[in-house]
Write a protein that holds these residues in place. Structure first.
Motif, short mmCIF file in Angstrom:
data_model
loop_
_atom_site.label_atom_id
_atom_site.label_comp_id
_atom_site.label_asym_id
_atom_site.label_seq_id
_atom_site.Cartn_x
_atom_site.Cartn_y
_atom_site.Cartn_z
N LEU A 513 1.17 -0.92 0.10
CA LEU A 513 -0.09 -0.21 -0.34
C LEU A 513 1.06 1.14 0.03
CD1 LEU A 513 -3.09 1.45 0.16
CD2 LEU A 513 -2.46 1.14 2.42
N PHE A 518 -0.99 -3.25 4.39
CA PHE A 518 -2.30 -3.48 4.58
C PHE A 518 -2.64 -5.20 4.81
CE2 PHE A 518 -3.10 -4.57 -0.09
CZ PHE A 518 -4.41 -5.68 0.26
N ARG A 575 -10.29 -4.06 7.97
CA ARG A 575 -8.99 -3.76 6.91
C ARG A 575 -8.55 -2.88 7.70
NH1 ARG A 575 -7.23 -3.48 1.31
NH2 ARG A 575 -5.71 -1.31 0.53
N GLU A 577 -4.77 -0.81 7.12
CA GLU A 577 -3.80 0.06 6.62
C GLU A 577 -2.67 0.66 7.34
OE1 GLU A 577 -5.94 2.72 4.16
OE2 GLU A 577 -6.75 1.25 2.93
#
Length: 582
Positions: A513, A518, A575, A577
């Motif tokens: 990412l 991620f 998720r 990040e």
């Protein structure tokens, strides 16, 4: 006797008294820089004047020859004292070594020998006759030796004036009263000597000039603190301070500044003395209150302020003259940005340690109490089911201790970063976690600068989050937002651990990412309303959770210079990040 001669004699008497007084006063203060040489200079002037005065009374006498010869001897003493005084007063005292003093003594000694033997060679002057009408009773014609002596004395005076002038410029004329008095004391007798040697003037006006010398230096000592705090002391103290130093008069104008002050204001080598302090601080934001404090303080004041994003402590001390009238203010400004940051970090660390102590004292007590109670029941009943409960409690305590140690060891200290394969670390971390039928997918292969052991902790905790809380079997858990409860790579609960029951497998994906990566799953996800508190201490969705896991994730990311955000994956799962903070 002519009235002019009487006046001249009277002036010479005053010269003897005045310079003698200066010599005595300077000698009493000989411990101060330059005072001893000032005394030597004035002793030379006293005897120079005395042996110039005697021939005006002796007239056409052989003793007038002797007296005038001694004049030259003590002229060299006076010039030597003046030159040495200038060296020490302007901060060049390290040059006054024994070798230097020996070299400076060569000319006075040679001159004395030549003068005392002048009757044999007449290198200094020719003494043609005794003349009752002459002011000194002697008619002389100066020769080459006297010219050499005069030029040498003038050379020392020129160097002394140069050193003093250079010092005055470098100190922004802070000591202008002392400097003016000093220059006046040098130039007046110098001019008088030139008139006597190179013009038809019959009187040696050098003595008249040195009357001014005595008075000027006497005034400098008694009235303007010529030796109270010498300029060299100011240079050694003020210029070596780490603080920025400003001296401001009662009209709010800058009268002195050191190098640190120039750097703070960004004025370079430009002369800023005499400028209003308000104009100098104008480029800085929000300085009106600072200028008000600096220009109005009548007692010592210390406060903290911020300029251009840095933190400074400012100390203002008023200056009072001998009549206790306010003469100005001294302002010391210290850059304490690093100290403030260290104090803030120390405060945060102490708060973190307090939280850890609370966790250890409270959260460890619960599973310990459970284990103790179950152990007592097992002893009474010999029921093996109690052993499983004890095992669960021990695993929870082990994970809690490991999480606390992880947080303590990643408390914000500098870490050494090396290129690390993110995919390889993720695979290694996955093997340390009890994942049952869940699977890991690594998309691509890339490296990032990181500390491998800490990165392993981060991945292990994120993977446990997905496996333990992403499962559809946990949809009704009271706090599905807890991501990480376990920081230890060796804390793996057994198959009978309560946390592992009724779990459906999930797929966890790790991919690149931008300048980070991620970690996402296809589980139940985290409601948006609950994401804000996700990284707070104590957030746990199961009884087995420590509530410290996400703190580990966030802190590991922070010490790497990364930031962590939480959102939803395309499949509706969680998720995370993680990428460089912007």
């Amino acid at each position: 006797m002519e009235p002019t001669l009487l006046v001249y004699q009277g002036v010479l008497v005053v010269v003897c008294i005045a310079t003698g007084g200066v010599a005595v006063r300077a000698w009493r203060r000989r411990e101060e820089p330059g005072a001893a040489y000032l005394a030597v200079m004035n002793v030379g002037i006293v005897f120079w004047t005395l042996f110039t005065l005697l021939p005006t009374f002796l007239g056409a006498s052989p003793w007038s020859f002797v007296s005038l010869r001694l004049v030259i001897v003590f002229v060299t003493v006076g010039v030597f004292g003046l030159f040495a005084f200038t060296l020490e007063y302007t901060g060049r005292g390290e040059y006054l070594t024994r070798r230097t003093l020996a070299v400076l003594s060569v000319q006075p000694i040679l001159t004395t020998v030549v003068v005392l033997t002048n009757g044999y060679h007449e290198l200094m002057w020719t003494e043609t006759a005794l003349d009752p009408t002459a002011v000194y009773g002697v008619v002389r014609t100066f020769q080459a030796g006297f010219l050499v002596h005069t030029l040498y004395s003038y050379a020392l005076l020129v160097v002394a004036v140069y050193m003093l002038g250079l010092f005055a410029v470098r100190s922004d004329f802070l000591y202008q009263k002392q400097v003016v008095a000093f220059l006046f004391a040098i130039f007046v007798p110098w001019i008088g000597n030139v008139l006597y040697i190179f013009t038809p003037v019959q009187y040696d006006l050098s003595q008249v000039g040195f009357a001014v010398t005595g008075i000027s230096l006497g005034y400098a000592i008694t009235s303007v603190g010529f030796l109270d705090i010498t300029p060299v002391a100011r240079n050694r103290v003020v210029e070596t301070l780490q603080a920025a130093v400003f001296v401001i008069d009662t009209d709010g104008r800058l009268v002195d500044i050191n190098d640190q002050g120039r750097q703070l204001l960004g004025v370079g080598e430009r002369s800023v003395t005499g400028e209003p302090v308000s104009a100098l601080l104008d480029p800085f934001p929000e300085t009106a209150a600072l200028v008000e404090s600096i220009t109005t303080a009548r007692t010592d004041a210390t406060f903290e302020t911020t300029l251009n994003g840095r933190t400074f402590t400012v100390r203002i001390s008023p200056l009072y003259d001998q009549r206790d009238l306010l003469a100005g203010r001294v302002v010391l400004v210290n850059d304490v940005t690093e100290q403030v940051q260290q104090q803030r970090e120390l405060r945060q660390r102490n708060e973190q340690l307090d939280r850890f102590a609370s966790v250890v004292s409270h959260d460890l007590r619960n599973p310990l109490t459970v284990a103790s109670g179950k152990l007592e029941l097992f002893r009474q009943t010999r029921d093996d089911d109690y052993l499983s409960d004890i095992d669960d409690s021990l695993h929870r305590m082990e994970r809690l201790i490991s999480d606390v140690l992880t947080l303590t060891r990643t408390g914000g200290d500098d870490i050494e970063l090396t290129p690390v394969s993110i995919g390889a670390v993720a695979q290694a971390a996955w093997s340390n976690v009890e994942t049952d039928a869940s699977t890991l997918e690594v998309v691509g292969e890339w490296t990032l600068p990181a500390k491998r052991t800490l990165l392993m902790q981060l991945f292990e905790n994120l993977f446990r989050n997905s496996v333990e809380h992403g499962s559809t079997g946990n949809r009704d858990a009271p706090c599905p937002d807890d991501s990480v409860e376990h920081g230890s790579t060796g804390s793996r609960p057994g198959a009978d651990d309560a946390v592992e029951h009724n779990r459906d497998p999930v797929t966890v994906t790790v991919g690149p990412l931008g300048d980070g990566f991620f970690v996402e799953d296809d589980g139940v996800g985290i409601p948006e309303s609950e994401r804000a508190d996700l990284f707070d201490e104590g957030v746990s969705g199961t009884d087995a959770g420590t509530g410290l896991g996400l703190m580990i994730v966030d802190q590991v990311a922070s010490v790497h210079g990364w930031e962590t955000t939480v959102t939803a994956s395309q499949d509706g799962g969680a998720r995370f990040e993680i990428q460089s903070a912007r």
